[in-house]
Enzyme design. Structure first.
Site, short mmCIF file in Angstrom:
data_model
loop_
_atom_site.label_atom_id
_atom_site.label_comp_id
_atom_site.label_asym_id
_atom_site.label_seq_id
_atom_site.Cartn_x
_atom_site.Cartn_y
_atom_site.Cartn_z
N LYS A 119 0.84 -1.20 0.00
CA LYS A 119 0.00 0.00 0.00
C LYS A 119 0.87 1.25 0.00
O LYS A 119 1.97 1.26 0.57
CB LYS A 119 -0.92 -0.03 1.24
CG LYS A 119 -1.98 1.06 1.27
CD LYS A 119 -2.85 0.90 2.52
CE LYS A 119 -3.91 1.98 2.62
NZ LYS A 119 -4.72 1.83 3.86
N SER A 195 -9.43 1.84 3.08
CA SER A 195 -8.60 2.61 2.16
C SER A 195 -7.59 1.75 1.39
O SER A 195 -6.93 2.25 0.45
CB SER A 195 -7.85 3.71 2.92
OG SER A 195 -7.00 3.16 3.92
N SER A 219 -9.75 -0.47 7.15
CA SER A 219 -9.15 -0.27 5.83
C SER A 219 -8.56 -1.51 5.20
O SER A 219 -8.26 -1.51 4.01
CB SER A 219 -8.08 0.83 5.91
OG SER A 219 -8.67 2.08 6.13
#
Length: 465
Positions: A119, A195, A219
Site C-alpha cells: 500500500k 482505504s 481499511s
C-alpha cells in the site's frame, strides 16, 4: 492448538515453522489442467512454491504475466489503476534474482518468488510513498524499507509496486481522483472498499497472492470483504509500524490481505513483531500461529464459544448479508461443533463516536502542520472535508473518547468471559455502486457509516479481527 514462533527470531525461521503448521500440500487440485490464457491466475503461495521447486515455471516467467496483467487492467475501459507506482524493469530484476536462487537450489523460504503489493502509505524503497496524494513524497522522502517490508524482502518476496489507496487513508470506498478510482474486479461498476483499495483489488484479480495494507478504521477488512479475499487486522502493536506513514496513533496497524487463510498464516509469521518500545508499554502475548495439523483441533473447536449479538448482527442494509453470516455460524455449529452464545454489547453508537474522534484527532494531529502550511489546497475535496471535521474536535472531545474507550473495553472483556470470539458481518452493506459523478471525488458519509458498521471494536480496542 497453537505454535509459538518467537517474534525476535529471524523471519525466515518463523515462516518455516509456520509452514509446518499447515496441512500437507496436495498439488493435484491445482496442476491437473492448465489455463493457457491465464496461467498462474489465483495461485496461492504454496502453489507457486511447488511450481518453482518442480520446474513447472520460474519467478521470471510469472513476472512477465504479472506485467502483462497490470498493463491489461490499466488499458481497460474504464481503466483499473490498481498501482500508483509500477516499474517493470525493477520487477524483472527482482524476479531474475529469485529465479537464480531456485536454479542454484537455494531458495530463501516458501515466500521466495511470491509477488506482493505494498500500500502506498508503507515505505518500499526505491518507490516514493505518497499515501495516495500528489505531494507527500516531496515532504517525506523514502530512504529505506519499512521494517515489515524489510522482513518480507529478507524472505525473498518480490514487490510489484505501490498500490493505490483512498487519499491519506481518510475514506472507505477507494475513490481517488488523483490516480483514478480502483474498481472491484468482480464488478467494475462497484467500489472495492478502502482505504486499502489497490491491495485488495490486486489480490482479488489474481495478479498477486498477497498484499500489505493498513487498518485504522476497517481499511484492510472492508475491501477484503467487498472483494472476496482474506483480510487480517492484527492486534494493535503486533506489527512494527516504523516506516509507515501513520506510525504514532493508537489504532492503526499494518496487516496482510491474502487469497486464503493459509497464506495469511505464512505472511503474518513473516511480518509480525512489535517495536521495542511497544514491548515495554503494551506487553504483548507471545507471537503464535494456529497449528492446523494438531490432532487436538476437533476437540478444541467443539469447545469454542462464538458470541453473537443478534440485534446488531442483523442491522444491515441487505438481508442476504445476515443470512450468509447465519449460514456461516450454522456451519461452525453443525460441522465443527462450535457453540453459539447470545451476548449484549452496550453503547455501540457511543463506541462509533469514540472511534471517529480518536482516529480523526490522531490523523489531524499528524497532518496539521502540512494542512496549515497550505498543502490542503493540494488535497482532494473529500479529504479536505474530513480534515475540517477532524480539526473541529477539541482536546476535551479526545479525552472523553478515551474514557469511553476504557468503558467499551470493559464491556468487551465481560463478553469474553462468556465467549471466545465475537462474530459479526464485516460490513453493513454489499459493494456500493460507483456513481458516474463520483469519479472527480465523492463524500458520502451514509455509505461510509454502513461500510464501517462492524469494524470499530477491532481498532478502538486493539483487538484482532
Amino acid at each position: 492448538g497453537v505454535v509459538t514462533l518467537g517474534e525476535d527470531r529471524d523471519p525466515v525461521e518463523r515462516v518455516e515453522e509456520a509452514l509446518q503448521c499447515l496441512t500437507p500440500y496436495d498439488p493435484s487440485g491445482r496442476f491437473t489442467s492448465s489455463d493457457e490464457k491465464n496461467p498462474f491466475l489465483y495461485w496461492k503461495i504454496r502453489d507457486f512454491a511447488h511450481a518453482y521447486r518442480s520446474g513447472i515455471t520460474t519467478p521470471s516467467a510469472v513476472a512477465e504475466h504479472v506485467i502483462a496483467g497490470v498493463e491489461e487492467w490499466n488499458n481497460k475501459k474504464p481503466p483499473m489503476p490498481m498501482l500508483i507506482y509500477f516499474d517493470a524493469h525493477d520487477l524483472r530484476k527482482q524476479a531474475d534474482a529469485s529465479t537464480k536462487r531456485f536454479e542454484q537450489g537455494s531458495p530463501i523460504s516458501v515466500l521466495d518468488g511470491i509477488f506482493f503489493a505494498i500500500k502506498d502509505d508503507i515505505d518500499c524503497f526505491p518507490y516514493p510513498s505518497k499515501s495516495g496524494t500528489t505531494f507527500f513524497d516531496k515532504i517525506r522522502p523514502v530512504e529505506k524499507d519499512a521494517v515489515l517490508v524489510a522482513r518480507l524482502r529478507k524472505c525473498g518476496v518480490i514487490f510489484i509496486g505501490k498500490a493505490n489507496m483512498h487519499e491519506l487513508g481518510i475514506g472507505v470506498t477507494g475513490n481517488n481522483p488523483n490516480y483514478g478510482t480502483v474498481r472491484n474486479p468482480h464488478s467494475i461498476n462497484r467500489y472495492t472498499g478502502a482505504s486499502s483499495s489497490g491491495p485488495a483489488a490486486l489480490v482479488s484479480s489474481g495478479l498477486c497472492s498477497a498484499a500489505i495494507g493498513t487498518d485504522a478504521g476497517g481499511s484492510v477488512r472492508i475491501p477484503s470483504s467487498l472483494c472476496g479475499i482474506i483480510g487480517l487486522k492484527t492486534t494493535f502493536g503486533r506489527t512494527n509500524m516504523t516506516g509507515v506513514l501513520c506510525d504514532c496513533g493508537t489504532a492503526e496497524v499494518a496487516s496482510p490481505l491474502t487469497a486464503s487463510v493459509e497464506d495469511s498464516v505464512l505472511v503474518y509469521s513473516a511480518l509480525a513483531g512489535c517495536r521495542p518500545m511497544d514491548k515495554l508499554t503494551l506487553r504483548p502475548l507471545p507471537l503464535c500461529v494456529p497449528n492446523l495439523v494438531s490432532s487436538e483441533n476437533n476437540d478444541i473447536l467443539q469447545s469454542v464459544k462464538v458470541g453473537k449479538y443478534t440485534e446488531w448482527f442483523h442491522d444491515v442494509s441487505d438481508i442476504e448479508i445476515s443470512n450468509t453470516c447465519e449460514d456461516a455460524l450454522s456451519l461452525l455449529r453443525n460441522t465443527f461443533g462450535c457453540q453459539i452464545e447470545e451476548i449484549i454489547l452496550p453503547e455501540l453508537l457511543e463506541m462509533r463516536t469514540a472511534h471517529l474522534v480518536t482516529i480523526g484527532s490522531e490523523g489531524f494531529c499528524q497532518l496539521n502542520a502540512h494542512y496549515q502550511e497550505g498543502r490542503r489546497t493540494e488535497m482532494t475535496l473529500d479529504t479536505r472535508g474530513s480534515l475540517a471535521l477532524f480539526g473541529s474536535f477539541t482536546s476535551a472531545d479526545y479525552v472523553a473518547s478515551q474514557r469511553l474507550r476504557r468503558r467499551m473495553m470493559y464491556y468487551h472483556m465481560e463478553a469474553f468471559k462468556k465467549v471466545d470470539v465475537i462474530a459479526t458481518p464485516t460490513t453493513g452493506m454489499t459493494a456500493p455502486k460507483i456513481p458516474p459523478s463520483a469519479l472527480k471525488g465523492e463524500s458520502d458519509y451514509v455509505v461510509s457509516a454502513k461500510l464501517m458498521q462492524f469494524i470499530f471494536a477491532g481498532n478502538l480496542l486493539g483487538l484482532p479481527a
